[in-house]
Structures are given as C-alpha cells and as structure tokens.
Design an enzyme around this catalytic site. Structure first.
Site, PDB file in Angstrom:
ATOM      1  N   TYR A 313       0.851  -1.187   0.000  1.00  0.00           N
ATOM      2  CA  TYR A 313       0.000   0.000   0.000  1.00  0.00           C
ATOM      3  C   TYR A 313       0.889   1.239   0.000  1.00  0.00           C
ATOM      4  CZ  TYR A 313      -3.627   3.248   1.786  1.00  0.00           C
ATOM      5  OH  TYR A 313      -4.497   4.296   1.968  1.00  0.00           O
ATOM      6  N   CYS A 314       0.650   2.125  -0.972  1.00  0.00           N
ATOM      7  CA  CYS A 314       1.356   3.407  -1.047  1.00  0.00           C
ATOM      8  C   CYS A 314       2.862   3.147  -1.146  1.00  0.00           C
ATOM      9  CB  CYS A 314       0.970   4.272   0.148  1.00  0.00           C
ATOM     10  SG  CYS A 314       1.657   5.942   0.149  1.00  0.00           S
ATOM     11  N   LEU A 315       3.653   3.751  -0.284  1.00  0.00           N
ATOM     12  CA  LEU A 315       5.094   3.575  -0.305  1.00  0.00           C
ATOM     13  C   LEU A 315       5.490   2.120  -0.059  1.00  0.00           C
ATOM     14  CD1 LEU A 315       7.897   4.770  -0.466  1.00  0.00           C
ATOM     15  CD2 LEU A 315       7.655   5.577   1.889  1.00  0.00           C
ATOM     16  N   GLY A 317       3.904  -0.360  -1.277  1.00  0.00           N
ATOM     17  CA  GLY A 317       3.784  -0.980  -2.580  1.00  0.00           C
ATOM     18  C   GLY A 317       4.999  -0.724  -3.452  1.00  0.00           C
ATOM     19  N   PHE A 341      -1.691  -1.107  -4.002  1.00  0.00           N
ATOM     20  CA  PHE A 341      -2.777  -0.171  -3.733  1.00  0.00           C
ATOM     21  C   PHE A 341      -2.225   1.250  -3.686  1.00  0.00           C
ATOM     22  CE2 PHE A 341      -4.542  -3.782  -0.878  1.00  0.00           C
ATOM     23  CZ  PHE A 341      -4.878  -4.519  -1.992  1.00  0.00           C
TER      24      PHE A 341
END
Length: 582
Positions: A313-315, A317, A341
């Site tokens: 998720y975000c960073l 990811g 994500f």
C-alpha cells in the site's frame, strides 16, 4: 588530460548546514528560494510575451462582459433564473448550496470563480517557462485565492450569516470554544479531541493475531484464522511506513485485514517502528532487508513450501515492487502474485506532491533532518494539507469556527492524527532516487549493487488507483502498464488515497472500474482505458478476493501460529508494541 578535483570542504562550510536547518524551521520546511525561482521564471517570461498579455487583457474584458450580462439577467429574471457566468469544476463543492444563488452572494462567488479562471490562464501557457515552475506558480496562485474565497469569510458566506442570525451568534460562541480547545491542544501537544474513543488495540486494530517476528525496524503480525479452512497461499501486507499500519485494520466493520481473514485467507502484516533520532541511518536497503525480506522469510518458515501473495500500500507498494523486480532478476520464485494499492512506480508525473520536490526543497529538508535525525509527521501533514487546502483546511475552519459544527471524530480521522516519523537517510534516498531522479522506472534503482527492472516481473498484478488521489494520482499509478509486460488487472475506485482503499462492501456510494490487460498485450493510454473499462457498483474488495482465489489452491487446514522451532515464537498479541510508539 588531468581532471581538476574539487577542494575538500572547509571548516567554514560546516556553518551552512546549521544555518540551513535554522532557516528550515523559520519557513516551515518550505524552501522560499524554489518558489522565488518559479515566480521569477514566470514573471520574466510573461514580461517578454506581449501576445500573452494581450490575450489576458482580452480575457479580462470578456469576463467583464460576462459579469455585466449576468448582472443584467439577475435584475430582469432574478438571481435563481440567471445563467451563471462560470460553473465550478465538478469536484468543487464550495458554492453548491442554493444560498449562493441569492443576491449578493451570487455576484461574490461568480466574480471569485472568474478570478480563478483568469489567474489559471495567466499561470499557464507562458512561452519559455519551465513546466515545474509553471505548476508551482499555478499552485501558489490557487493557495492565495483560496485564502480570500467568499466562503471563508463571515461577512460573505450566506450559510454562516444565516446560522448566525438563526442562533443569535451561538454558532460563533461555539466556534470560539472550539478554537480555544484547539489552541490548548496545540500548546500541550495533546492528541485531538475525540481520539480517545479510538484506542489502538481496544477500538481499532483489534483483529486477533500474534506478533511472530520483531527486529529493530518491524514487527510481523500473523492473524488468527477465522474460517475452518484457509487458502494455502498466505498474504503478506506491506503498508507504508509514512503511516501506522492499522489503516488496514480500523474498526471491525471497515478492516480490510479482518475481511481477508473472514474470506479464508492467512494474513501477515508488517507493523513498522516509529523511528527516532537513533534510527537516522536506516536507509531504503534496510527497509528492504529488515522489512520485506525479513517478513517474507518468516512467512516462508511458518507456511512452508507455499508461494506468497505480496501486497503493498502506497510507499509499501513501491518497496514490494522493488523487491519483486530484484527477486525476478535473481530467479527467486517465492511470490505467487503482486497487489499494489495507490502505489507509484513511475515518479515522472507524481502529481501536485511533486511541487514540493526539487533540489532546493530536498536540500532544506536534509539540513533539518541532519539535526533531528528524522522527518516529523507534522512536516509531512503540512504538505498534504496544502494539496487539499479546501477539504483539509478551509472547509474545516469554516465548519469549526464559523458554523460551530466541528466534524465528529471517526476512526479514519483518529488514525490520521496518529502520525509517524521517517528516518533521515531513508527519506533523503526516497526523495532523490524515486521522486527527483525516477531511478526505478528508468532502470537505475540498485538492489544488491545491481539495478532492477520492473519489466522483469512476470507475476500477475492487481493494481488499484483511486479517482481523487492527491498523493498517488491514478494516472501516475497506471504508468505501471508501460513499465511491465505482465498481466495487469487495474482497478480505478471512487474515493481518495485513504478512503478509496478503506472501502468495505457495506460502504454506500462506492463504485469502481476494472479491466485486465493480458500478458504482452498492447499498451492502452489511461484516458482510453477509463473510457472503455466497465464500471461496477460497490466495493472493489470482493473483486480482489475473487482475483486472489483464482490464483490460489483449494482451502485446507489453517497453518500453525508462528514457528518457535524455526526462530519465530509467539511474542505477544496483536497489534504489538511498535504501533503504540508516539
């Protein structure tokens, strides 16, 4: 020919970092030099562009004519029947209330929107201006205009005036009380009022589980099975370390982790340490080795001989993408799939967050982090607040202090107030390697001394972008399509960077688009994709779990919790200790 070498740093030059750090505190870590360069670039080129100035003068005359015609129609047909000079963008709800159509507020908001239109035209399309400088100037113009929006002022906001008359000023008294409480909270550095109703481990982050690994950077949580049998391939979730992990395990009704466990999956999730000054030298390599690879090793030991569904998720990811590319390069086949994500892997067009990232800005942050050893959550939050100044600043000020109706705290707001820090070395590397140099998408990002390439990844990919994302704009997330040739299922969901991901099936007014590009298929541009991809009502979570099931074997007996004999004993109950650190 002998190359000239630079002289070694002098004793006097050691003064500069100290001065720059002090300057960073004065200017709230926002480099005025970079902003001045943008204004100078824009102003100098505008001064030497008489054609552009003529166009702007003509636009001003045209707008004056529009305003005159609107005023005439208002006098003849009435404010409600007059056709507006300019309609706000679809996502601009500042003047949506019918009171803004009444005299004289209709003139106030129409003239304001026309000013926004004129200044936007002035900022863009000036010959010779650097694109980054153009974006900075346009952004700063919007910030200044927003300060003087008629919606932000008591005397020019019809909703505030109506409430004030109806309550005899009671709303302003309540607002004064809210302001006093806010100032006291800021002075004492206490958490915002209402967060006491969302205690970690009591109200949020309560999905049952055990901590099975702890090192100086992470705790790894294994969640207890909730079904008689589970799919044998475990899910490893890597959240961003810019946030506490429990955004994915909020209240029971909107916890993604609880939902996954309830769907018959074995779930592991990383909980990152909240770094202090002692952790200043932790870098991106440490987050890869002590974070992802340490967690993956634990999952492999607890659930042996099973490939893993890696999810970021975000960073987080971005980190998983780097790890997956390195594993593909090195022939490491332990992953079954990759889910990302709101994750950027190409930072060439990172959206408005890129306005705060240039050499001057990063150098200023580095000077300040050299003293503290980390970047604070308040520094990061300030940048995000500027990106959504109306939603996160002005509308809240109006509701809190003028209308006297502050928003009720919810679990997502309480999580957002539970800020984290980032170690100096990692944050500097992250900004320079990814945002400033775009090393990952350009094939220059090194892992183990050798660069990685995203097109080496052959795993099936499930990628989610959110339509209103100001942190990882969905078109930037979509760029993965021309960096990897593997099968990609792309989802564009309603909502923003956080609310679009926390999208439980019972959440009303949710919808998403989804389409799969087969392995090796031709590239489709993002706008063409959005025009063609089918739309579905509801949450994207069931679509993701169906995608995971299609890439998993039939359910069987749940694995053990931990593996003490292999060095992964049960160290305590979820949510662990690191998430509690302030």
């Amino acid at each position: 020919m002998k190359m000239m070498s630079l002289p070694p740093p002098s004793a006097a030059s050691s003064i500069d970092p100290i001065v720059h750090a002090a300057w960073a505190r004065v200017v709230a870590s926002l480099a005025p030099e970079s902003i001045m360069q943008a204004w100078l670039d824009w102003g100098a080129h505008l001064a030497s562009s008489p054609g552009k100035r003529i166009d702007l003068a003509q636009l001003a005359l045209s707008q004056a004519g529009q305003m005159g015609a609107y005023l005439r129609d208002c006098l003849v047909a009435g404010p409600g029947a007059a056709r507006a000079c300019v309609e706000p963008p679809a996502r601009d709800h500042r003047f949506a209330a019918p009171e803004w159509r009444q005299w004289p507020f209709n003139l106030l908001h129409q003239s304001f929107l026309l000013q926004e239109q004129w200044w936007d035209a002035a900022a863009h399309g000036v010959w010779g201006v650097d694109k980054h400088h153009e974006d900075v100037v346009a952004f700063m113009m919007r910030q200044w205009l927003d300060m003087f929006s008629p919606g932000n002022l008591l005397a020019t906001n019809p909703l505030v005036l109506k409430r004030t008359v109806a309550e005899g000023g009671g709303n302003l008294l309540r607002g004064a009380g809210v302001l006093a409480a806010k100032l006291q909270q800021m002075a004492t550095e206490a958490p915002p009022r209402g967060t006491e109703d969302f205690v970690v481990g009591r109200d949020v982050a309560i999905t049952p589980g055990k901590v099975v690994l702890k090192n100086r950077l992470i705790e790894l949580i294994q969640y207890s099975p909730a079904t008689p049998q589970v799919h044998p391939e475990p899910i490893l979730i890597v959240p961003a370390w810019i946030m506490k992990y429990y955004i994915l395990d909020l209240s029971p009704q909107n916890s993604l982790i609880r939902y996954l466990v309830g769907q018959g999956h074995t779930v592991f999730c990383i909980s990152w340490k909240n770094p202090t000054g002692e952790d200043r030298d932790l870098g991106m390599d440490d987050y890869l080795e002590l974070g992802f690879h340490a967690a993956l090793g634990a999952v492999n030991a607890i659930v042996p001989q099973r490939k893993v569904h890696a999810t970021g998720y975000c960073l987080g990811g971005t980190l998983v993408s780097i790890a997956a590319a390195a594993m593909a390069r090195d022939g490491d086949a332990r992953l079954a799939s990759l889910s990302l994500f709101a994750t950027q892997t190409d930072f060439s067009e990172p959206g408005e967050l890129g306005l705060f990232i240039d050499e001057g800005q990063i150098s200023l942050l580095e000077a300040q982090m050299a003293q503290t050893g980390y970047l604070t959550g308040a520094q990061m939050g300030g940048a995000f607040q500027m990106l959504r100044s109306y939603d996160l600043l002005w509308s809240r000020l109006v509701n809190d202090y003028l209308l006297g109706t502050p928003a009720q705290m919810n679990d997502l707001m309480a999580w957002n107030a539970d800020t984290t820090r980032m170690p100096a070395k990692m944050h500097s590397q992250y900004l320079r390697r990814l945002f400033l140099n775009d090393d990952l998408s350009e094939g220059r990002y090194p892992v183990g001394g050798k660069p990685v390439a995203l097109n080496d990844i052959a795993l099936p990919l499930f990628c989610v972008g959110t339509a209103a994302d100001h942190v990882a704009p969905w078109r930037s997330v979509y760029k993965l399509h021309h960096e990897a040739v593997t099968e990609i299922t792309f989802v564009l969901t309603s909502g923003g960077h956080n609310a679009g991901i926390v999208s439980e099936p019972e959440h009303p007014h949710r919808h998403y688009q989804m389409q799969t590009r087969p392995f090796g298929a031709a590239y489709v541009a993002p706008d063409a994709w959005a025009a063609a991809a089918p739309q579905f009502e509801g949450s994207w979570w069931p679509a993701w779990t169906a995608w995971l099931r299609a890439r998993s074997e039939a359910p069987q007996q749940a694995p053990r919790m931990g593996a003490a004999a292999l060095g992964y004993p049960l160290l305590g109950d979820a949510p662990g200790a690191y998430v509690m650190e302030k």
